[in-house]
Write an enzyme that holds these catalytic residues in place. Sequence first.
Site, mmCIF file in Angstrom:
data_model
loop_
_atom_site.group_PDB
_atom_site.id
_atom_site.type_symbol
_atom_site.label_atom_id
_atom_site.label_comp_id
_atom_site.label_asym_id
_atom_site.label_seq_id
_atom_site.Cartn_x
_atom_site.Cartn_y
_atom_site.Cartn_z
ATOM 1 N N LYS A 36 0.787 -1.412 -0.031
ATOM 2 C CA LYS A 36 -0.121 0.030 0.141
ATOM 3 C C LYS A 36 0.993 1.111 -0.122
ATOM 4 O O LYS A 36 1.834 1.256 0.432
ATOM 5 C CB LYS A 36 -0.652 -0.054 1.266
ATOM 6 N N ASP A 48 -7.292 4.113 -4.235
ATOM 7 C CA ASP A 48 -7.776 3.863 -3.159
ATOM 8 C C ASP A 48 -8.377 5.350 -2.796
ATOM 9 O O ASP A 48 -8.421 6.161 -3.584
ATOM 10 C CB ASP A 48 -6.728 3.374 -1.965
HETATM 11 P P1 NDP Z 1 -12.906 7.522 -2.431
HETATM 12 O O1 NDP Z 1 -12.118 8.236 -2.401
HETATM 13 O O2 NDP Z 1 -13.612 7.447 -3.570
HETATM 14 O O3 NDP Z 1 -14.160 7.775 -1.363
HETATM 15 C C1 NDP Z 1 -14.025 7.812 0.077
HETATM 16 C C2 NDP Z 1 -15.327 7.951 0.575
HETATM 17 O O4 NDP Z 1 -15.142 7.846 2.019
HETATM 18 C C3 NDP Z 1 -15.710 9.614 0.485
HETATM 19 O O5 NDP Z 1 -16.947 9.668 0.482
HETATM 20 C C4 NDP Z 1 -15.151 10.083 1.526
HETATM 21 O O6 NDP Z 1 -15.588 11.397 1.995
HETATM 22 C C5 NDP Z 1 -15.143 9.056 2.782
HETATM 23 N N1 NDP Z 1 -14.304 9.290 3.779
HETATM 24 C C6 NDP Z 1 -12.877 9.176 3.425
HETATM 25 N N2 NDP Z 1 -12.146 9.317 4.568
HETATM 26 C C7 NDP Z 1 -13.086 9.417 5.605
HETATM 27 C C8 NDP Z 1 -12.881 9.869 7.057
HETATM 28 N N3 NDP Z 1 -11.824 9.914 7.572
HETATM 29 N N4 NDP Z 1 -14.156 10.046 7.428
HETATM 30 C C9 NDP Z 1 -15.268 9.958 6.980
HETATM 31 N N5 NDP Z 1 -15.397 9.799 5.672
HETATM 32 C C10 NDP Z 1 -14.449 9.557 4.793
HETATM 33 O O7 NDP Z 1 -12.494 5.997 -1.916
HETATM 34 P P2 NDP Z 1 -12.740 4.623 -2.164
HETATM 35 O O8 NDP Z 1 -14.314 4.502 -2.311
HETATM 36 O O9 NDP Z 1 -11.899 3.930 -3.045
HETATM 37 O O10 NDP Z 1 -12.507 3.780 -0.880
HETATM 38 C C11 NDP Z 1 -13.509 3.753 0.254
HETATM 39 C C12 NDP Z 1 -12.986 2.575 1.093
HETATM 40 O O11 NDP Z 1 -12.850 1.300 0.325
HETATM 41 C C13 NDP Z 1 -11.412 2.799 1.551
HETATM 42 O O12 NDP Z 1 -11.463 1.993 3.192
HETATM 43 C C14 NDP Z 1 -10.697 1.951 0.891
HETATM 44 O O13 NDP Z 1 -9.491 1.394 1.413
HETATM 45 C C15 NDP Z 1 -11.527 0.669 0.427
HETATM 46 N N6 NDP Z 1 -11.205 0.107 -0.662
HETATM 47 C C16 NDP Z 1 -11.119 0.702 -1.765
HETATM 48 C C17 NDP Z 1 -11.150 -0.129 -2.942
HETATM 49 C C18 NDP Z 1 -10.907 0.475 -4.456
HETATM 50 O O14 NDP Z 1 -10.716 -0.308 -5.384
HETATM 51 N N7 NDP Z 1 -10.895 1.688 -4.758
HETATM 52 C C19 NDP Z 1 -10.677 -1.474 -3.085
HETATM 53 C C20 NDP Z 1 -11.188 -2.234 -1.909
HETATM 54 C C21 NDP Z 1 -11.301 -1.223 -0.540
HETATM 55 P P3 NDP Z 1 -15.099 12.925 1.793
HETATM 56 O O15 NDP Z 1 -15.125 12.808 0.099
HETATM 57 O O16 NDP Z 1 -15.412 13.677 2.408
HETATM 58 O O17 NDP Z 1 -13.438 12.568 2.024
HETATM 59 O O1 2IT Z 2 -7.789 -1.851 -0.850
HETATM 60 C C1 2IT Z 2 -7.754 -2.421 -2.031
HETATM 61 O O2 2IT Z 2 -7.907 -3.574 -2.032
HETATM 62 C C2 2IT Z 2 -7.416 -1.517 -3.067
HETATM 63 N N1 2IT Z 2 -7.523 -0.339 -2.597
HETATM 64 C C3 2IT Z 2 -7.408 -1.777 -4.166
HETATM 65 C C4 2IT Z 2 -6.053 -2.342 -4.662
HETATM 66 C C5 2IT Z 2 -5.725 -2.608 -6.161
HETATM 67 O O3 2IT Z 2 -4.391 -3.210 -6.280
HETATM 68 O O4 2IT Z 2 -6.621 -2.802 -7.093
#
Ligand code: NDP
Ligand code: 2IT
Length: 451
Positions: A126, A166
């Site tokens: 990461k 992420d």
């Molecule tokens: P995005 O940046 O697209 O969206 C994040 C969302 O979560 C936003 O709505 C944001 O609000 C909110 N958020 C972020 N930080 C905080 C915080 N500290 N407190 C409250 N709300 C928060 O990210 P993703 O959707 O990609 O990621 C969301 C989660 O999913 C994370 O935990 C990530 O690690 C996990 N994940 C992502 C993957 C991917 O492929 N993208 C794969 C697997 C897991 P705001 O805009 O106000 O910051």
């Molecule tokens: O938490 C996760 O699994 C991700 N943010 C996606 C990682 C990736 O390599 O697609």
Amino acid sequence: MDAQTEELFGRIERRNPGQPAFLQAVKEVLSSLGPVLERHPHYADERIIERLSEPDRIIVFRVEWLDDAGRVRLNRGYRVQMSSAIGPYKGGLRFHPSVDLDILKFLAFEQVLKCALTTLPMGGAKGGSDFDPKGRSDSEVRRFCQSFMTELFRHIGQFTDVPAGDIGVGLREIGYLFGQYKRITNEFSGVLTGKGVEWGGSYVRPEATGYGLVYFAEEMAATAGETLADKRCLVSGAGNVAQFTAKKLIEVGAKVLTMSDSDGFIHDPEGIDAEKLAWVFQLKNERRGRISEYPERFPGATYVPAAASGATLWSVPADCAFPCATQNELSEADAARLLANGVTLVAEGANMPTSPRGVARFLEAGVLYGPSKAANAGGVAVSGLEMSQDADHLSWSPEEVDRRLRLVMGTIHANVRQVAAEYGHPGNYVVGANIAGFVKVADAMMAEGVA
Ligand code: NDP
Ligand code: 2IT
């Protein structure tokens, strides 16, 4: 944990002071491993757990860039390469002011086990930066990404380490990062995933985490003879994972009641339908606006600011909960409230969104609880499929990628349940996921030997 495991955890704690999120993730896994360590003492003899919780390598670097006013800005960049036991390092990049070594070590540690569960050959890593993209112009984001990649490029590669998105890193950022990698190396390769389909990306990668989460939840529900149709669902977050979780939930006939961002949440008692969700996509992905605007557009809904009352969206009565925002966003009190309101299924889209006491509540209550490293593995799984397509210089159809994603999620679900039962905890997805992921990586480490 037994006395021996407690002692082992004590050693890991002393080696990693001031890293609560990392220690939380390690402890959660360790708490599941009792039955496997008892049955296979060679893992302890070979000190696999200590080796697994020590990153192969951590890269920390200065990122300097110019803002639109021509002022010099400074951030810190990181890549935590945790384990390459079963494949090249793989895992996302997070751009958020809260990013530090603790957060990235927890995410990289989880990623190792998650990647092991996907059935694809990927290690775990990461990275990211404390850079805050909020309020920054496109050209500021571009200059930051270029500067970040100017150092990162020498540590990654299609056979070495393949970053992706992420929090705070989506298609736009991957584009700028990929462009800079190509400029420096003169090489068009699968060094990053989450690319646009026109330039080496895979269909269904944007959708993959959310869709995969819902496929996993459908499998969980099926074990109780249920489907998600007509279920009242709570989704937190409004980013990539939340958006496509909501989209697939609506498609399978569920009713999505909530979404949120870091400022607060919206509750739409009539349900967020496809048309309202399309507006949220536009709000978040194009206008980069705040979820507080939702009730102005859809007056049946209410907005609750996060700071106002301490109220969280987990107090809204529902059948299923899908935390999709960030770590530790669902506390023990939230878990208790969900259970009191009769929730029967919790599936985690975010990484480690539920606090340890919250997880304990769900397990004690015996509801269907799908931990993140299994339930959200669809994102990195399709990243693995993107790597395959890049290596073969071809592109599969959306239908083909979606079919494989469903297959992967079904396989993870079956494997996790089978391993949980085999080790005496039937129906416990936490124990199943931790043991299944651990055994695969541990066996590879043993086979590869100590150098
Ligand atoms: P995005 O940046 O697209 O969206 C994040 C969302 O979560 C936003 O709505 C944001 O609000 C909110 N958020 C972020 N930080 C905080 C915080 N500290 N407190 C409250 N709300 C928060 O990210 P993703 O959707 O990609 O990621 C969301 C989660 O999913 C994370 O935990 C990530 O690690 C996990 N994940 C992502 C993957 C991917 O492929 N993208 C794969 C697997 C897991 P705001 O805009 O106000 O910051
Ligand atoms: O938490 C996760 O699994 C991700 N943010 C996606 C990682 C990736 O390599 O697609």
